[in-house]
Design a protein around this motif. Structure first.
Motif, mmCIF file in Angstrom:
data_model
loop_
_atom_site.group_PDB
_atom_site.id
_atom_site.type_symbol
_atom_site.label_atom_id
_atom_site.label_comp_id
_atom_site.label_asym_id
_atom_site.label_seq_id
_atom_site.Cartn_x
_atom_site.Cartn_y
_atom_site.Cartn_z
ATOM 1 N N GLY A 12 29.445 29.791 103.039
ATOM 2 C CA GLY A 12 28.398 31.141 103.444
ATOM 3 C C GLY A 12 29.204 32.306 103.059
ATOM 4 O O GLY A 12 28.271 33.093 102.598
ATOM 5 N N TRP A 13 30.247 32.446 103.243
ATOM 6 C CA TRP A 13 31.069 33.746 102.895
ATOM 7 C C TRP A 13 31.027 34.085 101.430
ATOM 8 O O TRP A 13 31.069 35.337 100.781
ATOM 9 C CB TRP A 13 32.425 33.979 103.514
ATOM 10 C CG TRP A 13 33.745 33.369 102.860
ATOM 11 C CD1 TRP A 13 34.073 31.769 103.229
ATOM 12 C CD2 TRP A 13 34.577 33.603 101.768
ATOM 13 N NE1 TRP A 13 34.975 31.559 102.639
ATOM 14 C CE2 TRP A 13 35.418 32.705 101.682
ATOM 15 C CE3 TRP A 13 34.329 34.893 100.938
ATOM 16 C CZ2 TRP A 13 36.303 32.786 100.535
ATOM 17 C CZ3 TRP A 13 35.118 34.763 99.923
ATOM 18 C CH2 TRP A 13 36.172 33.822 99.531
ATOM 19 N N LYS A 14 30.939 32.914 100.657
ATOM 20 C CA LYS A 14 31.207 33.268 99.153
ATOM 21 C C LYS A 14 29.842 33.754 98.508
ATOM 22 O O LYS A 14 29.663 34.672 97.868
ATOM 23 C CB LYS A 14 31.652 31.946 98.579
ATOM 24 C CG LYS A 14 33.240 31.550 98.780
ATOM 25 C CD LYS A 14 33.560 30.241 98.151
ATOM 26 C CE LYS A 14 34.979 30.095 98.546
ATOM 27 N NZ LYS A 14 35.665 28.782 98.156
ATOM 28 N N LEU A 15 28.846 33.025 99.167
ATOM 29 C CA LEU A 15 27.331 33.319 98.611
ATOM 30 C C LEU A 15 27.192 34.975 99.142
ATOM 31 O O LEU A 15 26.523 35.611 98.456
ATOM 32 C CB LEU A 15 26.533 32.518 99.438
ATOM 33 C CG LEU A 15 26.068 31.196 99.029
ATOM 34 C CD1 LEU A 15 25.272 30.463 100.052
ATOM 35 C CD2 LEU A 15 25.656 31.206 97.440
ATOM 36 N N ALA A 16 27.707 35.223 100.556
ATOM 37 C CA ALA A 16 27.521 36.706 101.097
ATOM 38 C C ALA A 16 28.213 37.678 99.930
ATOM 39 O O ALA A 16 27.613 38.551 99.879
ATOM 40 C CB ALA A 16 27.903 36.811 102.412
ATOM 41 N N GLU A 20 25.942 40.413 98.042
ATOM 42 C CA GLU A 20 26.304 41.685 98.124
ATOM 43 C C GLU A 20 26.921 42.296 97.235
ATOM 44 O O GLU A 20 27.211 43.762 97.427
ATOM 45 C CB GLU A 20 26.929 41.710 99.428
ATOM 46 C CG GLU A 20 25.660 41.339 100.635
ATOM 47 C CD GLU A 20 26.263 41.375 101.950
ATOM 48 O OE1 GLU A 20 27.240 42.103 102.328
ATOM 49 O OE2 GLU A 20 25.903 40.671 103.142
ATOM 50 N N GLY A 21 27.421 41.813 95.903
ATOM 51 C CA GLY A 21 28.173 42.531 94.869
ATOM 52 C C GLY A 21 29.427 42.853 95.322
ATOM 53 O O GLY A 21 30.223 43.584 94.409
ATOM 54 N N ARG A 22 30.154 42.033 96.167
ATOM 55 C CA ARG A 22 31.704 42.357 96.540
ATOM 56 C C ARG A 22 32.370 41.305 95.775
ATOM 57 O O ARG A 22 33.683 41.315 95.697
ATOM 58 C CB ARG A 22 31.948 42.182 98.049
ATOM 59 C CG ARG A 22 31.253 43.178 98.953
ATOM 60 C CD ARG A 22 31.755 43.208 100.353
ATOM 61 N NE ARG A 22 31.465 41.771 100.987
ATOM 62 C CZ ARG A 22 30.472 41.538 101.809
ATOM 63 N NH1 ARG A 22 29.383 42.623 101.976
ATOM 64 N NH2 ARG A 22 30.166 40.438 102.268
ATOM 65 N N ALA A 23 31.947 40.427 94.780
ATOM 66 C CA ALA A 23 32.602 39.381 94.099
ATOM 67 C C ALA A 23 31.774 38.838 93.153
ATOM 68 O O ALA A 23 30.859 38.886 93.294
ATOM 69 C CB ALA A 23 33.226 38.435 95.031
ATOM 70 N N SER A 201 37.936 40.938 90.683
ATOM 71 C CA SER A 201 36.926 41.783 90.970
ATOM 72 C C SER A 201 36.324 41.893 92.437
ATOM 73 O O SER A 201 34.968 41.640 92.508
ATOM 74 C CB SER A 201 35.769 41.267 89.909
ATOM 75 O OG SER A 201 36.204 41.355 88.642
ATOM 76 N N ILE A 202 37.027 41.894 93.370
ATOM 77 C CA ILE A 202 36.630 41.879 94.936
ATOM 78 C C ILE A 202 36.759 43.360 95.200
ATOM 79 O O ILE A 202 37.620 44.260 94.741
ATOM 80 C CB ILE A 202 37.851 41.021 95.558
ATOM 81 C CG1 ILE A 202 37.891 39.595 95.244
ATOM 82 C CG2 ILE A 202 37.537 41.349 97.094
ATOM 83 C CD1 ILE A 202 38.735 38.847 95.933
#
Length: 206
Positions: A12-16, A20-23, A201-202
């Motif tokens: 879930g957090w990886k998909l988010a 959302e372009g954070r990773a 790239s976080i």
């Protein structure tokens, strides 16, 4: 149930972060390698337990109905066995030390480990964002230099339980959204964390 919850949180957090372009999308490739080893071990253990419970014969029936009910309560009085059982059932012993996004060392607490408990340090993790934690024994300003990482930084007084769980005085911990550590900067500096974030790239939440 615990396994399903762990799988859902990990994915879930990886998909988010990706959506959302954070990773980068490559983060999603870490889901299966991080979770598959425990899943296989769980299936094998469950299969063995099922075969034991359903095995025919007098000896198997004796173990199920006489030996196990008598022996298990005695074993669970032993602190080491009780702790092992708790960590196994709760799955808090799971780690990702060998995962691609973990910077692991041979230290007791390192990248890939679950964030050790220090009393109140789990509260910020509920944000489900990348965080930086620093723990100090004395009133030394450690938080401000770490703000250059661009991530939320939380400073905690290092408690006895934190020390017992392996937290180091002055070290900085890069915490993933799921409460696991990506890396530990034992010098408490921001440079190692900044380099990691750039390599992966976080970006920080906006």
């Amino acid at each position: 149930m615990n396994t399903g919850i762990g799988d859902a949180i990990n994915l879930g957090w990886k998909l988010a972060d990706v959506l959302e372009g954070r990773a980068p999308e490559s983060l999603l490739d870490t889901y299966e390698p991080e979770r598959i080893e425990f899943a296989r071990r769980l299936v094998n253990t469950t299969d063995r337990a099922f075969r034991f419970v359903t095995s025919p014969g007098r000896f198997a029936r004796f173990l199920r109905t006489v030996a196990a009910p008598w022996l298990l309560p005695l074993l669970l009085r032993i602190r080491a066995i009780k702790l092992f059982a708790y960590r196994t059932v709760s799955q808090t012993a799971i780690h990702y030390r060998h995962a691609a996004w973990s910077v692991a060392t041979h230290d007791r607490i390192t990248g890939g480990n679950r964030l050790p408990w220090n009393g109140d340090n789990y509260v910020p993790v509920t944000s489900l964002y990348w965080l930086v934690h620093v723990y100090v024994l004395y009133a030394v300003e450690k938080k401000r230099p770490l703000e250059k990482t661009g991530l939320p930084v939380h400073a905690f007084a290092l408690r006895p339980e934190g020390i017992a769980n392996g937290l180091l005085d002055g070290a900085a911990y890069l915490v993933r959204p799921d409460g696991y550590l990506a890396l530990v900067a034992k010098d408490g500096g921001a440079d190692t964390i900044v380099a990691y974030l750039a390599t992966k790239s976080i970006t920080a939440p906006t």
